[in-house]
Design an enzyme around this catalytic site. Structure first.
Site, PDB file in Angstrom:
ATOM      1  N   CYS A 167       0.838  -1.207   0.000  1.00  0.00           N
ATOM      2  CA  CYS A 167       0.000   0.000   0.000  1.00  0.00           C
ATOM      3  C   CYS A 167       0.871   1.255   0.000  1.00  0.00           C
ATOM      4  O   CYS A 167       0.564   2.237  -0.673  1.00  0.00           O
ATOM      5  CB  CYS A 167      -0.925  -0.001   1.215  1.00  0.00           C
ATOM      6  SG  CYS A 167      -0.061  -0.073   2.781  1.00  0.00           S
ATOM      7  N   HIS A 175      -1.943   1.449   7.331  1.00  0.00           N
ATOM      8  CA  HIS A 175      -2.304   1.360   5.909  1.00  0.00           C
ATOM      9  C   HIS A 175      -2.150   2.732   5.257  1.00  0.00           C
ATOM     10  O   HIS A 175      -2.647   3.721   5.793  1.00  0.00           O
ATOM     11  CB  HIS A 175      -3.752   0.858   5.801  1.00  0.00           C
ATOM     12  CG  HIS A 175      -4.203   0.601   4.402  1.00  0.00           C
ATOM     13  ND1 HIS A 175      -3.474  -0.129   3.497  1.00  0.00           N
ATOM     14  CD2 HIS A 175      -5.333   0.981   3.737  1.00  0.00           C
ATOM     15  CE1 HIS A 175      -4.128  -0.191   2.353  1.00  0.00           C
ATOM     16  NE2 HIS A 175      -5.255   0.488   2.466  1.00  0.00           N
ATOM     17  N   ASN A 228      -8.133   3.987  -2.308  1.00  0.00           N
ATOM     18  CA  ASN A 228      -7.497   2.792  -1.755  1.00  0.00           C
ATOM     19  C   ASN A 228      -6.813   1.997  -2.869  1.00  0.00           C
ATOM     20  O   ASN A 228      -6.911   2.367  -4.043  1.00  0.00           O
ATOM     21  CB  ASN A 228      -8.570   1.951  -1.029  1.00  0.00           C
ATOM     22  CG  ASN A 228      -7.972   1.067   0.043  1.00  0.00           C
ATOM     23  OD1 ASN A 228      -6.753   0.917   0.136  1.00  0.00           O
ATOM     24  ND2 ASN A 228      -8.816   0.471   0.859  1.00  0.00           N
TER      25      ASN A 228
END
Lengths: 237, 104
Positions: free
Chosen positions: A25, A163, A196
């Site tokens: 990520c 994240h 995302n």
């Protein structure tokens, strides 16, 4: 600070990526950040190599996780990034040799910076310079399907951020229609719009929203962005 | 709650049917019957958890079936979470320099 801002409307945000079972990520958010800044600053749509960030990371951990500042260091150390086409994402957990020198660079950065940990400042910077990366606690995202997440520190600990995603806009409103379970949409709330890297089948076509103004899930802990050559102000739609 | 793909007026779908829809939607298969049963149990717990999150939500967020519904909370964290950063980026002043071949 404008009332709302949405860089997706300017056509400067690259398609949603999918990290699969690779903990990358941090690299994907950094790549998204650089691509958006190039589209805004130079009107050039580039697709940069996430695999190069994984293979050439100074920690050499590839898909085992990393930090967004390491991704920016890699871009600086390699004087730019190759294209996704030339150096494609593999998505496996194997470590691969860094092949940065074998490919032509398609994007580079001048520097990177951590912004002040203040949601108003983040909104102001976002609206005038472009998307930024943030690190959040992802706990509530596992079963999220849409709407604005608002959570207390006990539900989503703002200190335990794990994240990295790209902050692409902000606004106000529920954005959800009435349903049988919830006949009247709840009160309109200010939100952040985030991109995302779990594919476009997840969340709101790959995006999600967090409540703005309450440090929901630690959003203001590490706001980082790359810097391009031109220190120019832009206008977010 | 309502399940994606379910026609209004039909009987409610049973858990195994919802799980079968999930498997088809996200292309999930499991190596053994035991693993299938384990994932079904996790899926059921996550449906309950989603319902609870939905009821307790302060914002307008909705929770339900996602590509990660067959993972435990711990597995999800291990598979997708990166290292937790306590301190943040080191304080350095990095500057790009021109490469030999002339590009900025």
């Amino acid at each position: 600070v404008p009332l709302s801002c949405n860089w997706t409307k300017a056509g400067v945000i690259s398609p949603i990526r999918e990290q699969k079972q690779c903990k990358c990520c941090w690299a994907m958010a950094a790549a998204d950040n650089i691509e958006a800044l190039w589209a805004i600053g130079y009107q050039r749509k580039v697709s940069v190599s996430v695999q190069e960030l994984l293979d050439c990371d100074r920690c050499g951990n590839g898909c085992q996780g990393g930090f967004v500042w390491d991704a920016f260091y890699t871009v600086l150390n390699n004087s730019g990034l190759a294209s996704e086409h030339d150096y494609p994402f593999k998505g496996d957990r194997q470590a691969h040799r860094c092949r940065a020198r074998e490919h032509r660079k398609v994007a580079w950065i001048e520097d990177f910076v951590m912004l002040p940990r203040n949601e108003s400042n983040m909104a102001s910077y976002l609206a005038t310079h472009g998307p930024i990366t943030v690190t959040i606690n992802m706990k509530l995202l596992q079963l999220y399907t849409g709407g604005v997440i608002m959570a207390t520190a006990s539900e989503c600990d703002p200190r335990m951020v794990d994240h990295v995603v790209l902050l692409v806009g902000f606004g106000k409103g529920s954005g959800r229609a009435a349903t049988a379970l919830r006949p009247r949409p709840r009160q309109s709330r200010p939100y952040w719009l985030l991109k995302n890297s779990w594919g476009d089948k997840w969340g709101e076509k790959g995006y999600f929203r967090l409540h703005r103004g309450s440090n929901t899930c630690g959003i203001k802990k590490f706001p980082l962005t790359a810097l391009l050559h031109k220190p120019k102000r832009h206008s977010c739609p | 709650g309502s399940v994606q793909g379910q026609d209004p007026g039909e009987r409610p779908l049973e858990l195994k049917e919802v799980f079968a829809l999930f498997q088809a939607q996200y292309n999930r298969s499991y190596p053994s019957a035991a693993e299938h049963a384990r994932r079904l149990a996790i899926f059921a717990r996550n449906l309950e958890r989603a319902q609870q999150l939905q009821e307790e939500a302060l914002g307008t967020a909705e929770f339900g079936v996602t590509p990660f519904s067959d993972l435990t909370e711990e597995e999800f964290g291990q598979l997708y979470g990166h290292r937790t950063a306590a301190a943040g980026p080191p304080q350095v002043n990095a500057k790009a320099v021109a490469e030999e071949w002339g590009t900025p």
